[in-house]
Design an enzyme around this catalytic site. Structure first.
Site, PDB file in Angstrom:
ATOM      1  N   ASP A 166       0.850  -1.184   0.000  1.00 10.86           N
ATOM      2  CA  ASP A 166       0.000   0.000   0.000  1.00 10.86           C
ATOM      3  C   ASP A 166       0.886   1.235   0.000  1.00 10.86           C
ATOM      4  O   ASP A 166       1.723   1.397   0.889  1.00 10.86           O
ATOM      5  CB  ASP A 166      -0.899  -0.017   1.245  1.00 10.86           C
ATOM      6  CG  ASP A 166      -2.014   1.012   1.147  1.00 10.86           C
ATOM      7  OD1 ASP A 166      -2.276   1.520   0.043  1.00 10.86           O
ATOM      8  OD2 ASP A 166      -2.610   1.310   2.194  1.00 10.86           O
ATOM      9  N   HIS A 200      -3.302  13.922   0.231  1.00 11.12           N
ATOM     10  CA  HIS A 200      -3.614  13.063   1.381  1.00 11.12           C
ATOM     11  C   HIS A 200      -2.480  13.082   2.411  1.00 11.12           C
ATOM     12  O   HIS A 200      -2.710  13.217   3.612  1.00 11.12           O
ATOM     13  CB  HIS A 200      -3.871  11.634   0.908  1.00 11.12           C
ATOM     14  CG  HIS A 200      -4.068  10.656   2.029  1.00 11.12           C
ATOM     15  ND1 HIS A 200      -5.189  10.655   2.836  1.00 11.12           N
ATOM     16  CD2 HIS A 200      -3.274   9.656   2.507  1.00 11.12           C
ATOM     17  CE1 HIS A 200      -5.093   9.692   3.739  1.00 11.12           C
ATOM     18  NE2 HIS A 200      -3.945   9.076   3.570  1.00 11.12           N
ATOM     19  N   GLU A 245     -10.387   4.174   3.058  1.00 13.87           N
ATOM     20  CA  GLU A 245      -9.437   4.871   2.202  1.00 13.87           C
ATOM     21  C   GLU A 245      -9.779   4.503   0.768  1.00 13.87           C
ATOM     22  O   GLU A 245      -9.752   3.329   0.393  1.00 13.87           O
ATOM     23  CB  GLU A 245      -7.989   4.509   2.565  1.00 13.87           C
ATOM     24  CG  GLU A 245      -7.611   5.068   3.930  1.00 13.87           C
ATOM     25  CD  GLU A 245      -6.125   5.018   4.241  1.00 13.87           C
ATOM     26  OE1 GLU A 245      -5.421   4.156   3.675  1.00 13.87           O
ATOM     27  OE2 GLU A 245      -5.682   5.846   5.058  1.00 13.87           O
ATOM     28  N   GLU A 254      -8.927   4.051  -2.810  1.00 12.17           N
ATOM     29  CA  GLU A 254      -7.666   3.841  -3.510  1.00 12.17           C
ATOM     30  C   GLU A 254      -7.910   3.140  -4.840  1.00 12.17           C
ATOM     31  O   GLU A 254      -8.967   2.563  -5.075  1.00 12.17           O
ATOM     32  CB  GLU A 254      -6.706   2.996  -2.659  1.00 12.17           C
ATOM     33  CG  GLU A 254      -6.509   3.546  -1.246  1.00 12.17           C
ATOM     34  CD  GLU A 254      -5.320   2.939  -0.509  1.00 12.17           C
ATOM     35  OE1 GLU A 254      -4.461   2.315  -1.166  1.00 12.17           O
ATOM     36  OE2 GLU A 254      -5.266   3.087   0.726  1.00 12.17           O
ATOM     37  N   ASP A 305      -9.299   0.548   1.489  1.00  6.90           N
ATOM     38  CA  ASP A 305      -8.359   0.138   2.532  1.00  6.90           C
ATOM     39  C   ASP A 305      -8.910   0.616   3.879  1.00  6.90           C
ATOM     40  O   ASP A 305      -8.501   1.652   4.405  1.00  6.90           O
ATOM     41  CB  ASP A 305      -6.984   0.753   2.240  1.00  6.90           C
ATOM     42  CG  ASP A 305      -5.940   0.301   3.239  1.00  6.90           C
ATOM     43  OD1 ASP A 305      -6.046  -0.826   3.737  1.00  6.90           O
ATOM     44  OD2 ASP A 305      -5.000   1.084   3.518  1.00  6.90           O
ATOM     45  N   ARG A 324      -8.712   4.595  12.682  1.00  4.19           N
ATOM     46  CA  ARG A 324      -7.805   5.722  12.934  1.00  4.19           C
ATOM     47  C   ARG A 324      -7.310   5.781  14.374  1.00  4.19           C
ATOM     48  O   ARG A 324      -6.185   6.238  14.629  1.00  4.19           O
ATOM     49  CB  ARG A 324      -8.520   7.036  12.584  1.00  4.19           C
ATOM     50  CG  ARG A 324      -8.937   7.155  11.146  1.00  4.19           C
ATOM     51  CD  ARG A 324      -7.780   7.051  10.192  1.00  4.19           C
ATOM     52  NE  ARG A 324      -8.227   7.175   8.802  1.00  4.19           N
ATOM     53  CZ  ARG A 324      -7.430   6.904   7.762  1.00  4.19           C
ATOM     54  NH1 ARG A 324      -6.179   6.505   7.948  1.00  4.19           N
ATOM     55  NH2 ARG A 324      -7.889   7.026   6.542  1.00  4.19           N
ATOM     56  N   GLN A 327      -4.701   3.126  14.664  1.00  6.13           N
ATOM     57  CA  GLN A 327      -3.566   3.582  13.851  1.00  6.13           C
ATOM     58  C   GLN A 327      -2.751   4.654  14.564  1.00  6.13           C
ATOM     59  O   GLN A 327      -1.516   4.596  14.614  1.00  6.13           O
ATOM     60  CB  GLN A 327      -4.082   4.122  12.522  1.00  6.13           C
ATOM     61  CG  GLN A 327      -2.996   4.658  11.581  1.00  6.13           C
ATOM     62  CD  GLN A 327      -3.582   5.325  10.333  1.00  6.13           C
ATOM     63  OE1 GLN A 327      -4.799   5.380  10.156  1.00  6.13           O
ATOM     64  NE2 GLN A 327      -2.715   5.804   9.462  1.00  6.13           N
ATOM     65  N   LYS A 348      -4.932  -1.367  10.080  1.00  2.03           N
ATOM     66  CA  LYS A 348      -5.147  -1.511   8.639  1.00  2.03           C
ATOM     67  C   LYS A 348      -5.403  -2.956   8.216  1.00  2.03           C
ATOM     68  O   LYS A 348      -6.006  -3.191   7.170  1.00  2.03           O
ATOM     69  CB  LYS A 348      -3.891  -1.035   7.892  1.00  2.03           C
ATOM     70  CG  LYS A 348      -3.514   0.405   8.148  1.00  2.03           C
ATOM     71  CD  LYS A 348      -4.355   1.315   7.310  1.00  2.03           C
ATOM     72  CE  LYS A 348      -3.825   2.734   7.383  1.00  2.03           C
ATOM     73  NZ  LYS A 348      -4.512   3.600   6.431  1.00  2.03           N
ATOM     74  N   THR A 362      -9.334  -5.313   3.706  1.00  2.00           N
ATOM     75  CA  THR A 362      -9.162  -4.434   2.550  1.00  2.00           C
ATOM     76  C   THR A 362     -10.062  -5.000   1.450  1.00  2.00           C
ATOM     77  O   THR A 362      -9.963  -6.182   1.128  1.00  2.00           O
ATOM     78  CB  THR A 362      -7.700  -4.430   2.073  1.00  2.00           C
ATOM     79  OG1 THR A 362      -6.863  -3.986   3.144  1.00  2.00           O
ATOM     80  CG2 THR A 362      -7.509  -3.493   0.889  1.00  2.00           C
ATOM     81  N   GLU A 404     -10.251  12.966   6.726  1.00  2.00           N
ATOM     82  CA  GLU A 404     -10.010  14.238   6.051  1.00  2.00           C
ATOM     83  C   GLU A 404     -11.319  14.990   5.812  1.00  2.00           C
ATOM     84  O   GLU A 404     -11.395  16.200   6.038  1.00  2.00           O
ATOM     85  CB  GLU A 404      -9.313  13.993   4.706  1.00  2.00           C
ATOM     86  CG  GLU A 404      -7.911  13.439   4.819  1.00  2.00           C
ATOM     87  CD  GLU A 404      -7.426  12.884   3.488  1.00  2.00           C
ATOM     88  OE1 GLU A 404      -6.819  13.643   2.712  1.00  2.00           O
ATOM     89  OE2 GLU A 404      -7.661  11.686   3.220  1.00  2.00           O
TER      90      GLU A 404
HETATM   91 CA    CA Z   1      -4.037   2.948   2.587  1.00  2.00          CA
END
Ligand code: CA
Length: 443
Positions: A139, A146, A212, A214, A246, A250, A253, A266, A270, A380
């Protein structure tokens, strides 16, 4: 780099199979996936319009052998890996053959007695499986928007971008075993978090479950140990792309990521979209990426357009919205074209030390965040919960609640050119029930 004219992307091409207006699966796309109907073993299929064509049955009828020697074994194997291993020559040959068989005026398949009745069926009837056995999973962190946003959120007051960001495509090796196909429910992960920096950490369900958005690429033949893949050879090793969600916790993390990087925040899940869109189909949508300053080191230099103009969308629907028949809310619409590091640079960097790439490895781009407000994650979009999103059911969201469904969509083209769709990757959050004692105190 310039590619020869490819008749399979010709906008004038039409299929004898009906393709509704606005479909992301015209004859110019031809994405491959792993499909099955009741009692069938998973096999390779291609999406066209609202239909699926079962390529195992087409191969058994002998229609693909010239283009892809060994087609029957490859297309009945239940994963794309054997096909991916064949390399670019085989990829383009099969695509050209399918394009011909499905073109208006071609009767080889259409006129074969009884074959289309068995091999062509509504896409809604197809059960979609993981398209390839995911070997290694990397990843990246290729969106400078970002990386800047996360730097501001996780390290307020400091320089948002680390000094290495404009020199290295930052990435980490993820967990391939928990990569799941679209539609798989996502269990809210439990883990350690430390909401109060003055208190010991707690163990319990994440309170900051996020996505996320992606785009990932899947690899073909690969390299021998100790032999890097140069950026100029990336096209020989990248078959195509999928959408990636993904999922990220948070709070877990934030507590665990220093000093070694992402781990349990994470690795719990996924999700990827089931249809793999080939680089051949995306060829008309290659664009120049952003100017890179300072100029990357020689092994990271690419020539030609290596970014892709892919439009993306994030949709959110709560359980209550679904119950009341309220349509999903579009919360963001980033584009993929502004990613700082491109796929050729990512692959060259990942193998620069001689590390091995094999057929079916997945390399995800990192969160695709565009200019505000089109960010690719809720941390975000809500600025770590300080600007909650209002939903049509009257509630608001900082992060995901149980019962929420997130859907990511993507496509290239669609205005004056054929629309090359990725379909979607979706997942619904289900409550944590890990049977592990939480150390949280009930309120
Ligand atoms: Ca990611």
């Amino acid at each position: 780099m310039s590619a020869a004219f490819d008749a399979t992307t010709d906008g004038a091409l039409r299929s004898w199979i009906d393709v509704p207006d606005g479909s992301g699966f015209p004859i110019q796309n031809l994405p491959l996936g792993i499909v099955s109907r009741a009692y069938e073993s998973p096999r390779v299929g291609v999406a066209i319009g609202d239909s699926v064509l079962d390529l195992a049955l087409i191969a058994e009828a002998g229609l693909l052998e010239d283009a892809l020697p060994g087609a029957r074994a490859i297309l009945t194997s239940g994963a794309l890996n054997a096909f991916l291993a064949r390399g670019r020559g085989a990829w383009s040959a099969l695509r050209a053959r399918l394009s011909a068989l499905l073109s208006a005026g071609n009767e080889e398949l259409r006129g074969a007695p009884g074959l289309t009745e068995r091999a062509l069926y509504p896409r809604a009837q197809a059960r979609m499986h993981l398209p390839f056995d995911v070997g290694d999973y990397v990843d990246f962190y290729s969106s400078i928007e970002h990386a800047t946003n996360l730097g501001r959120l996780f390290r307020p007051g400091g320089e948002p971008l680390m000094p290495n960001y404009r020199h290295i495509p930052i990435g980490y090796h993820g967990r391939s075993g928990t990569i799941v196909v679209s539609g798989t429910p996502i269990v809210r992960p439990s883990g350690q978090r430390r909401p109060d920096p003055q208190q010991p950490p707690l163990f319990g369900p994440s309170r900051a479950l996020d996505i996320e958005l992606e785009v990932g690429f899947v690899t073909g033949p690969g390299n021998a140990l100790g032999t890097p893949i140069p950026a100029s050879s990336a096209r020989e090793h990248i078959y195509g792309m999928v959408l990636v969600n993904d999922w990220s916790a948070r709070d877990i993390q934030a507590w665990e990521y220093q000093p070694l990087g992402p781990f349990l925040g994470k690795s719990f899940a996924t999700s990827i979209s089931p249809w793999v869109v080939s680089l051949d189909a995306l060829e008309p949508f290659r664009v120049e990426g952003p100017h890179q300053e300072p100029e990357p080191l020689p092994y990271l230099r690419t020539s030609g357009a290596w970014n892709y103009a892919i439009s993306l969308r994030i949709e959110l629907q709560s359980a209550e919205m679904a119950r009341r028949g309220l349509a999903p809310l579009t919360v963001s619409q980033p584009t993929f074209r502004r990613m700082y590091w491109n796929v050729a640079q990512q692959l060259a960097h990942a193998t620069a030390n001689g590390a091995v790439v094999r057929p079916g490895d997945l390399f995800a781009s990192g969160t695709v965040s565009d200019l505000e407000p089109d960010f690719g994650s809720f941390i975000e979009l809500t600025w770590r919960g300080t600007r909650p999103i209002r939903l049509p059911d009257g509630t608001q969201r900082a992060f995901l609640e149980d019962g929420d469904t997130v859907r990511l969509l993507g496509h290239a083209g669609g205005d004056d050119t054929p629309r090359i769709g990725f379909g979607e990757v979706s997942g619904r959050i289900v409550g944590a029930d890990m049977g592990i004692k939480s150390t949280e105190v009930s309120p």
